[in-house]
Design an enzyme around this catalytic site. Structure first.
Site, PDB file in Angstrom:
ATOM      1  N   LEU A  38       0.832  -1.206   0.000  1.00 36.54           N
ATOM      2  CA  LEU A  38       0.000   0.000   0.000  1.00 36.54           C
ATOM      3  C   LEU A  38       0.867   1.256   0.000  1.00 36.54           C
ATOM      4  CD1 LEU A  38      -2.353  -1.497   2.687  1.00 36.54           C
ATOM      5  CD2 LEU A  38      -3.007  -1.048   0.306  1.00 36.54           C
ATOM      6  N   PRO A  39       0.270   2.412  -0.355  1.00 37.60           N
ATOM      7  CA  PRO A  39       1.098   3.619  -0.487  1.00 37.60           C
ATOM      8  C   PRO A  39       1.719   4.113   0.826  1.00 37.60           C
ATOM      9  CG  PRO A  39      -0.999   3.885  -1.643  1.00 37.60           C
ATOM     10  CD  PRO A  39      -1.090   2.615  -0.867  1.00 37.60           C
ATOM     11  N   THR A  81       6.141   0.727   2.127  1.00 39.79           N
ATOM     12  CA  THR A  81       7.123   1.565   2.820  1.00 39.79           C
ATOM     13  C   THR A  81       6.350   2.563   3.669  1.00 39.79           C
ATOM     14  OG1 THR A  81       8.627   1.412   0.947  1.00 39.79           O
ATOM     15  CG2 THR A  81       9.034   3.175   2.539  1.00 39.79           C
ATOM     16  N   LYS A 108      14.832   0.679   4.992  1.00 37.12           N
ATOM     17  CA  LYS A 108      14.321   1.149   3.689  1.00 37.12           C
ATOM     18  C   LYS A 108      14.357   2.691   3.621  1.00 37.12           C
ATOM     19  CE  LYS A 108      11.773   1.568  -0.031  1.00 37.12           C
ATOM     20  NZ  LYS A 108      12.260   1.319  -1.375  1.00 37.12           N
ATOM     21  N   LYS A 141       7.273  11.282  -0.141  1.00 36.48           N
ATOM     22  CA  LYS A 141       6.824  10.628   1.099  1.00 36.48           C
ATOM     23  C   LYS A 141       8.005  10.017   1.841  1.00 36.48           C
ATOM     24  CE  LYS A 141       5.888   6.404   0.863  1.00 36.48           C
ATOM     25  NZ  LYS A 141       5.542   4.998   0.780  1.00 36.48           N
TER      26      LYS A 141
HETATM   27  P1  NAD Z   1       0.802   2.337  -6.284  1.00 37.01           P
HETATM   28  O1  NAD Z   1       0.103   3.598  -5.920  1.00 37.01           O
HETATM   29  O2  NAD Z   1       1.043   2.007  -7.706  1.00 37.01           O
HETATM   30  O3  NAD Z   1       0.000   1.088  -5.632  1.00 37.01           O
HETATM   31  C1  NAD Z   1      -0.637   1.119  -4.389  1.00 37.01           C
HETATM   32  C2  NAD Z   1      -2.003   0.489  -4.563  1.00 37.01           C
HETATM   33  O4  NAD Z   1      -2.667   0.438  -3.289  1.00 37.01           O
HETATM   34  C3  NAD Z   1      -2.905   1.293  -5.516  1.00 37.01           C
HETATM   35  O5  NAD Z   1      -3.324   0.472  -6.577  1.00 37.01           O
HETATM   36  C4  NAD Z   1      -4.057   1.729  -4.624  1.00 37.01           C
HETATM   37  O6  NAD Z   1      -5.303   1.789  -5.302  1.00 37.01           O
HETATM   38  C5  NAD Z   1      -4.052   0.653  -3.548  1.00 37.01           C
HETATM   39  N1  NAD Z   1      -4.708   1.039  -2.301  1.00 37.01           N
HETATM   40  C6  NAD Z   1      -4.617   2.207  -1.624  1.00 37.01           C
HETATM   41  N2  NAD Z   1      -5.383   2.162  -0.508  1.00 37.01           N
HETATM   42  C7  NAD Z   1      -5.952   0.939  -0.497  1.00 37.01           C
HETATM   43  C8  NAD Z   1      -6.851   0.295   0.399  1.00 37.01           C
HETATM   44  N3  NAD Z   1      -7.309   0.897   1.506  1.00 37.01           N
HETATM   45  N4  NAD Z   1      -7.243  -0.966   0.104  1.00 37.01           N
HETATM   46  C9  NAD Z   1      -6.795  -1.591  -1.020  1.00 37.01           C
HETATM   47  N5  NAD Z   1      -5.947  -1.028  -1.906  1.00 37.01           N
HETATM   48  C10 NAD Z   1      -5.538   0.218  -1.637  1.00 37.01           C
HETATM   49  O7  NAD Z   1       2.149   2.321  -5.443  1.00 37.01           O
HETATM   50  P2  NAD Z   1       3.445   1.421  -5.704  1.00 37.01           P
HETATM   51  O8  NAD Z   1       4.371   2.159  -6.577  1.00 37.01           O
HETATM   52  O9  NAD Z   1       3.010   0.039  -6.052  1.00 37.01           O
HETATM   53  O10 NAD Z   1       4.070   1.438  -4.229  1.00 37.01           O
HETATM   54  C11 NAD Z   1       3.505   0.701  -3.155  1.00 37.01           C
HETATM   55  C12 NAD Z   1       4.451   0.779  -1.966  1.00 37.01           C
HETATM   56  O11 NAD Z   1       5.728   0.266  -2.357  1.00 37.01           O
HETATM   57  C13 NAD Z   1       4.705   2.219  -1.470  1.00 37.01           C
HETATM   58  O12 NAD Z   1       4.790   2.219  -0.082  1.00 37.01           O
HETATM   59  C14 NAD Z   1       6.040   2.588  -2.134  1.00 37.01           C
HETATM   60  O13 NAD Z   1       6.738   3.560  -1.381  1.00 37.01           O
HETATM   61  C15 NAD Z   1       6.744   1.240  -2.131  1.00 37.01           C
HETATM   62  N6  NAD Z   1       7.749   1.055  -3.196  1.00 37.01           N
HETATM   63  C16 NAD Z   1       7.502   1.412  -4.490  1.00 37.01           C
HETATM   64  C17 NAD Z   1       8.491   1.217  -5.468  1.00 37.01           C
HETATM   65  C18 NAD Z   1       8.269   1.575  -6.905  1.00 37.01           C
HETATM   66  O14 NAD Z   1       9.251   1.582  -7.696  1.00 37.01           O
HETATM   67  N7  NAD Z   1       7.055   1.905  -7.334  1.00 37.01           N
HETATM   68  C19 NAD Z   1       9.714   0.633  -5.119  1.00 37.01           C
HETATM   69  C20 NAD Z   1       9.917   0.249  -3.805  1.00 37.01           C
HETATM   70  C21 NAD Z   1       8.933   0.458  -2.853  1.00 37.01           C
END
Ligand code: NAD
Length: 304
Positions: A67-68, A98, A173, A248
């Site tokens: 999740l975000p 994260t 992280k 963030k």
């Molecule tokens: P993203 O926004 O693409 O995906 C997050 C998903 O969570 C979204 O599809 C959103 O609709 C869903 N969501 C939000 N609230 C929700 C809820 N209450 N119930 C169900 N679903 C819900 O984000 P991401 O890029 O996949 O990143 C996710 C996490 O991973 C973050 O914490 C980010 O910091 C971490 N991260 C991302 C990357 C990257 O390259 N994108 C790399 C490492 C870590």
């Protein structure tokens, strides 16, 4: 490997991670609040459900969340219809999001109080790492929880580290991403300077990749187009890892630093630069798009 897994949050990262768990032979159901993301998941043959109620039942043995932010993890695990009140005691909880260390500890304690094993397991390596299952995964939690989670983490990642007690995964992280934010700005500054000096960017990039100025943004994820195929800079900065997410993470790093009286001046400058960039409407661009505002408008800005 054939466990019943519930996966929540199938965005940029969660989608390929869930797909890898499916390919490893697990029975997996996924949920996301975004209908678009559920439609994308369906295309990958993942079974989707429309609510948490349809997802969590007594048969689920593992829950993975991606999740975000901390508020989303808190709502999902501890909210009115929180997962911790719904799963069986032998269910393992893995939060790969994260998030801030305090929220991670709070959720971990609530799980622990109910006798449920939980780890925080944030990842690094980006969407490409998630697709190729080469993520670095940083785990916080008990040794028992780590050992139980390890076979499943190995399906999603390559290097799996046990960083310490619950919250330590996110601590590690946050330190990593503070460095990443700073080095992305540093890579942008160097390539911009080369451009101003009228030196071929491709040459400078090749030199830096092999010289002491190398970094992950230079070697894997360059902020300028035309250097590495498949990088977001080659795709009009479609994320990848969004500037909003980097903002963030830099906020989390600066809050942590304050809490323990650590002096992190570059982390603080990086936060100022990304905050301004996001305030200007660029949160949903890839974080490497920061190059557009580094070095005095050397490139077209605003971004189309
Ligand atoms: P993203 O926004 O693409 O995906 C997050 C998903 O969570 C979204 O599809 C959103 O609709 C869903 N969501 C939000 N609230 C929700 C809820 N209450 N119930 C169900 N679903 C819900 O984000 P991401 O890029 O996949 O990143 C996710 C996490 O991973 C973050 O914490 C980010 O910091 C971490 N991260 C991302 C990357 C990257 O390259 N994108 C790399 C490492 C870590």
């Amino acid at each position: 490997m054939s466990e019943k897994i519930a996966f929540i949050g199938v965005g940029n990262m969660g989608n390929p991670m869930a797909e890898n768990l499916l390919k490893a032979g697990n029975k997996i159901k996924v949920f996301d609040v975004s209908k678009d993301m559920l439609a994308k998941a369906k295309k990958k043959n993942l079974e989707t459900v429309d609510s948490i109620e349809d997802l969590i039942n007594h048969e689920i043995s593992i829950v993975v969340t991606m999740l975000p932010e901390g508020k989303h993890s808190k709502e999902i695990y501890l909210g009115d219809s929180g997962i911790i009140n719904k799963v069986q005691k032998n269910c393992l909880l893995i939060d790969c999001s994260t998030i801030d260390i305090e929220t991670s500890k709070e959720i971990g304690k609530a799980a622990n109080d109910k006798g449920i094993l939980m780890i925080d397991a944030p990842v690094s390596g980006g969407v490409m790492g998630a697709q190729k299952a080469t993520l670095n995964i940083m785990v916080g939690g008990s040794k028992e929880a780590f050992d139980k989670a390890l076979p499943f983490l190995k399906v999603m990642g390559k290097n799996i580290y046990h960083a310490g007690e619950i919250g330590s995964g996110n601590g590690a992280k946050i330190c990593n991403n503070m460095s990443l934010g700073i080095t992305m700005i540093a890579a942008s500054e160097s390539l911009m300077l080369a451009k101003r000096l009228n030196i071929d960017i491709k040459k400078v990039h090749e030199i830096m990749k092999n010289a002491s100025g190398n970094s992950w943004p230079i070697s894997v994820y360059p902020p300028l187009p035309g250097l590495i195929d498949g990088s977001p800079s080659n795709n009009n900065y479609k994320p990848g890892f969004s500037a909003g997410m980097m903002n963030k993470d830099l906020k989390l790093a600066n809050e942590c630093a304050k809490n323990v009286s650590a002096d992190t001046p570059l982390g603080s400058m990086a936060l100022d630069i990304y905050s301004k960039f996001c305030e200007e409407g660029n949160s949903s661009k890839d974080f490497s798009a920061i190059s557009k505002v580094i070095g005095g408008n050397a490139w077209d800005y605003p971004i189309e």
